[in-house]
Scaffold this motif. Structure first.
Motif, mmCIF file in Angstrom:
data_model
loop_
_atom_site.group_PDB
_atom_site.id
_atom_site.type_symbol
_atom_site.label_atom_id
_atom_site.label_comp_id
_atom_site.label_asym_id
_atom_site.label_seq_id
_atom_site.Cartn_x
_atom_site.Cartn_y
_atom_site.Cartn_z
ATOM 1 N N MET A 16 -134.325 83.798 72.914
ATOM 2 C CA MET A 16 -132.642 84.384 72.383
ATOM 3 C C MET A 16 -132.149 83.593 73.745
ATOM 4 S SD MET A 16 -132.814 87.537 72.200
ATOM 5 C CE MET A 16 -130.932 88.190 73.367
ATOM 6 N N PHE A 17 -130.614 82.725 72.733
ATOM 7 C CA PHE A 17 -130.044 81.468 73.935
ATOM 8 C C PHE A 17 -128.343 81.927 73.857
ATOM 9 C CE2 PHE A 17 -130.214 80.016 70.022
ATOM 10 C CZ PHE A 17 -128.884 79.564 69.645
ATOM 11 N N ALA A 18 -127.821 81.343 74.346
ATOM 12 C CA ALA A 18 -125.830 81.673 74.820
ATOM 13 C C ALA A 18 -125.648 80.865 73.877
ATOM 14 C CB ALA A 18 -125.682 81.813 75.785
ATOM 15 N N PHE A 19 -124.325 81.024 73.406
ATOM 16 C CA PHE A 19 -123.878 79.733 72.725
ATOM 17 C C PHE A 19 -122.195 81.150 71.963
ATOM 18 C CE2 PHE A 19 -125.627 82.268 68.813
ATOM 19 C CZ PHE A 19 -123.926 82.032 67.976
ATOM 20 N N ILE A 20 -120.864 79.465 72.147
ATOM 21 C CA ILE A 20 -119.429 80.347 71.823
ATOM 22 C C ILE A 20 -119.313 80.554 70.799
ATOM 23 C CG2 ILE A 20 -117.253 79.295 72.418
ATOM 24 C CD1 ILE A 20 -118.954 79.719 74.226
ATOM 25 N N THR A 21 -118.742 81.764 70.127
ATOM 26 C CA THR A 21 -118.095 81.787 68.731
ATOM 27 C C THR A 21 -116.996 82.372 68.714
ATOM 28 O OG1 THR A 21 -120.983 82.636 67.538
ATOM 29 C CG2 THR A 21 -119.520 83.357 66.586
ATOM 30 N N GLU A 22 -116.355 81.873 68.028
ATOM 31 C CA GLU A 22 -114.536 81.909 67.851
ATOM 32 C C GLU A 22 -114.331 82.028 69.599
ATOM 33 O OE1 GLU A 22 -114.604 83.785 63.753
ATOM 34 O OE2 GLU A 22 -115.526 84.968 64.595
ATOM 35 N N GLY A 23 -114.621 81.670 70.189
ATOM 36 C CA GLY A 23 -114.299 82.175 71.482
ATOM 37 C C GLY A 23 -114.417 83.017 72.607
ATOM 38 N N ARG A 24 -116.299 83.227 72.086
ATOM 39 C CA ARG A 24 -116.403 84.554 72.465
ATOM 40 C C ARG A 24 -117.594 83.778 73.309
ATOM 41 N NH1 ARG A 24 -115.127 86.710 68.077
ATOM 42 N NH2 ARG A 24 -117.002 86.594 67.415
ATOM 43 N N ASN A 25 -118.453 84.396 74.644
ATOM 44 C CA ASN A 25 -119.819 84.516 74.519
ATOM 45 C C ASN A 25 -120.600 85.110 74.236
ATOM 46 O OD1 ASN A 25 -119.163 81.987 76.982
ATOM 47 N ND2 ASN A 25 -118.128 83.014 77.779
ATOM 48 N N GLU A 26 -121.244 84.862 73.053
ATOM 49 C CA GLU A 26 -122.301 85.585 72.467
ATOM 50 C C GLU A 26 -123.746 85.162 72.599
ATOM 51 O OE1 GLU A 26 -121.531 86.166 68.659
ATOM 52 O OE2 GLU A 26 -119.398 87.122 69.129
ATOM 53 N N THR A 27 -125.218 86.344 72.435
ATOM 54 C CA THR A 27 -126.490 86.234 72.775
ATOM 55 C C THR A 27 -126.579 86.079 71.516
ATOM 56 O OG1 THR A 27 -126.033 86.620 74.933
ATOM 57 C CG2 THR A 27 -127.688 86.672 74.090
ATOM 58 N N MET A 28 -127.390 85.619 71.252
ATOM 59 C CA MET A 28 -127.973 85.318 69.296
ATOM 60 C C MET A 28 -129.598 85.447 69.406
ATOM 61 S SD MET A 28 -126.911 84.307 65.730
ATOM 62 C CE MET A 28 -127.570 84.240 64.372
ATOM 63 N N THR A 29 -130.046 86.377 69.297
ATOM 64 C CA THR A 29 -131.091 86.279 68.763
ATOM 65 C C THR A 29 -131.478 85.363 67.630
ATOM 66 O OG1 THR A 29 -132.312 88.201 69.332
ATOM 67 C CG2 THR A 29 -133.643 87.080 68.418
ATOM 68 N N VAL A 30 -132.300 84.386 67.946
ATOM 69 C CA VAL A 30 -132.636 83.019 66.939
ATOM 70 C C VAL A 30 -133.856 83.266 66.137
ATOM 71 C CG1 VAL A 30 -132.765 80.492 66.510
ATOM 72 C CG2 VAL A 30 -131.222 81.493 67.835
ATOM 73 N N ILE A 74 -127.895 75.476 64.198
ATOM 74 C CA ILE A 74 -127.889 77.410 65.301
ATOM 75 C C ILE A 74 -126.928 76.847 66.291
ATOM 76 C CG2 ILE A 74 -128.701 79.337 65.471
ATOM 77 C CD1 ILE A 74 -130.364 79.473 63.256
ATOM 78 N N GLU A 75 -127.625 76.005 67.484
ATOM 79 C CA GLU A 75 -127.561 75.626 68.114
ATOM 80 C C GLU A 75 -126.706 75.470 68.906
ATOM 81 O OE1 GLU A 75 -131.215 73.683 70.332
ATOM 82 O OE2 GLU A 75 -132.649 74.730 70.048
ATOM 83 N N THR A 76 -125.948 74.356 67.402
ATOM 84 C CA THR A 76 -124.739 73.498 67.450
ATOM 85 C C THR A 76 -123.848 73.750 66.615
ATOM 86 O OG1 THR A 76 -125.296 71.480 65.872
ATOM 87 C CG2 THR A 76 -125.901 71.186 68.233
ATOM 88 N N ASP A 77 -123.635 74.992 66.640
ATOM 89 C CA ASP A 77 -122.447 75.733 65.507
ATOM 90 C C ASP A 77 -121.370 75.752 65.616
ATOM 91 O OD1 ASP A 77 -122.156 79.369 64.460
ATOM 92 O OD2 ASP A 77 -122.197 77.620 62.928
ATOM 93 N N GLU A 78 -120.566 75.224 64.674
ATOM 94 C CA GLU A 78 -119.122 75.630 65.034
ATOM 95 C C GLU A 78 -118.579 76.365 63.576
ATOM 96 O OE1 GLU A 78 -115.225 72.515 65.645
ATOM 97 O OE2 GLU A 78 -117.424 71.818 64.828
ATOM 98 N N VAL A 79 -117.551 77.200 64.083
ATOM 99 C CA VAL A 79 -117.055 77.349 63.443
ATOM 100 C C VAL A 79 -115.326 76.765 63.103
ATOM 101 C CG1 VAL A 79 -115.265 79.375 62.368
ATOM 102 C CG2 VAL A 79 -117.246 80.207 63.859
ATOM 103 N N ILE A 80 -114.987 76.297 61.619
ATOM 104 C CA ILE A 80 -114.187 75.107 61.096
ATOM 105 C C ILE A 80 -112.806 76.269 59.904
ATOM 106 C CG2 ILE A 80 -113.369 73.601 59.940
ATOM 107 C CD1 ILE A 80 -116.084 71.730 61.277
ATOM 108 N N ALA A 81 -112.207 76.467 60.376
ATOM 109 C CA ALA A 81 -110.950 77.208 59.289
ATOM 110 C C ALA A 81 -111.765 78.714 59.046
ATOM 111 C CB ALA A 81 -111.117 75.956 58.577
ATOM 112 N N GLY A 82 -111.519 78.234 57.875
ATOM 113 C CA GLY A 82 -112.306 79.699 56.713
ATOM 114 C C GLY A 82 -113.942 79.464 56.920
ATOM 115 N N ASP A 83 -114.444 78.958 57.368
ATOM 116 C CA ASP A 83 -115.741 78.378 56.625
ATOM 117 C C ASP A 83 -116.010 79.906 56.656
ATOM 118 O OD1 ASP A 83 -114.993 76.081 56.932
ATOM 119 O OD2 ASP A 83 -116.819 75.118 58.020
#
Length: 357
Positions: free
Chosen positions: A1-15, A342-351
């Motif tokens: 498990m690790f934490a990362f930011i997705t669309e402005g929210r702190n989320e924990t995701m199982t990798v 996955i660890e460095t994921d960034e949402v860009i526009a409508g990806d």
């Protein structure tokens, strides 16, 4: 498990554990490989004896770069962008026992039309080479009243049959997926204008027969927090099918006071709807740092065009054009690169969306 930011929210995701991330495909035990050097921080590392194709590799050819390779009959074969001594690019075949030492043919690939008559392009550059079912397809940038995509097929690397040009001008960076999706061929491309491609986003199109193309979708936008891809992006090698999605390396371009800089990025697309981005690294995974990448006909260019990969070990070798002058090779593993993206994921526009408006 690790934490990362997705669309402005702190989320924990199982990798998925790195040991469980795997390539869907065939074993390739004789592919080029070097272990990661101790102290290397990034997920991709260079072949220690780069460049693998030097200047003036064969009579009449000044430079070879931005080229594509595949395994074939226990060895390796490639389609190479050859800048001739008059400055015009054409496609030449090459062969190799080990994927590193290449013999380039002096003559251009002898394309014919579907009737068997000679049908040579006015120019040809930046090829991709992919096997779909039992046929090998070459996609390149061709002259069709402006820069557009050319398409040809071969079963034996002796006869090369040109097919209908898949896209209208202006278009570059055509990349065919290595299998049909929902019974259709799928191709990535980067529409542009008649200049040096300011549009800059990657799109996707489908075809039932390689003649009629439609269901056009937006896939990826340039930009984001990573300025390295702020000007334009373009598809690279044929995507690699993995248990996490389609892994694709691509190039991103930024503008500087000293001109453009081309770097390599990585993205994971949805397996059944590849117009949707699952994960996309905000960072480049390779950028010009070595002399053969920083100095050449066009300085500061890394331009990925092909991969070799082994499903048994997860090893990946990436072939890239360096400074529009040389061919370089870099390495990674599917576990390392997928987890890094996955660890460095960034949402860009409508990806994340289907790309249909």
């Amino acid at each position: 498990m690790f934490a990362f930011i997705t669309e402005g929210r702190n989320e924990t995701m199982t990798v998925v554990d790195a040991k469980n991330v795997h390539i869907v495909g065939d074993a390739l035990p004789n592919m080029p490989w070097e272990d990661k050097p101790e102290g290397t921080e990034g997920p991709v590392w260079r072949h220690s004896a780069n460049p693998v194709v030097p200047r003036n590799p064969v009579k009449g050819v000044a430079r070879i770069f931005n080229s594509a390779v595949v395994p074939y009959e226990g060895k390796f074969i490639g389609v190479f962008r050859a800048e001739t001594i008059n400055g015009r690019p054409h496609l030449h075949m090459g062969s190799s026992e080990d994927g590193l030492s290449w013999t380039i043919e002096e003559k251009r690939i002898p394309f014919v039309d579907e009737n068997g008559d000679p049908f040579m392009p006015n120019y040809a550059y930046d090829p991709r080479l992919v096997k779909v079912e039992d046929t090998y397809y070459i996609i390149w940038c061709t002259d069709f009243y402006g820069a557009a995509l050319g398409l040809a097929k071969t079963d034996d690397f002796k006869t090369f049959v040109r097919l209908e040009n898949p896209m209208l001008p202006f278009n570059r960076n055509g990349v065919l997926f290595p299998r049909k999706i929902n019974d259709n061929y799928v191709m990535l491309s980067r529409p542009s204008d008649s200049g040096h491609t300011p549009f800059g986003d990657i799109f996707l199109s489908e075809s039932p027969d390689l003649v009629y193309w439609g269901k056009h979708r937006h896939v990826m936008s340039k930009g984001g927090q990573g300025w390295w891809q702020s000007v334009k992006i373009g598809g690279g090698p044929a995507p690699i099918e993995t248990s996490e999605g389609w892994l694709m390396f691509y190039h991103g371009v930024t503008g500087t006071c000293n001109g453009f800089v081309y770097s390599m990025g990585a993205v994971i697309l949805d397996l059944e709807e590849p117009s949707k981005v699952k994960y996309r690294s905000s960072n480049f995974v390779l950028t010009p740092e070595k002399w053969y990448e920083e100095q050449g006909f066009v300085d500061n260019v890394i331009f990925p065009c092909a991969t070799l990969h082994d499903a048994e070990t997860g090893r990946i070798a990436i072939y890239y054009g360096a400074a529009d002058t040389y061919v370089g090779v870099a390495y990674t593993t599917v576990e390392e690169i997928v987890n890094y993206v996955i660890e460095t994921d960034e949402v860009i526009a409508g990806d994340r969306e289907e790309g249909k408006l």
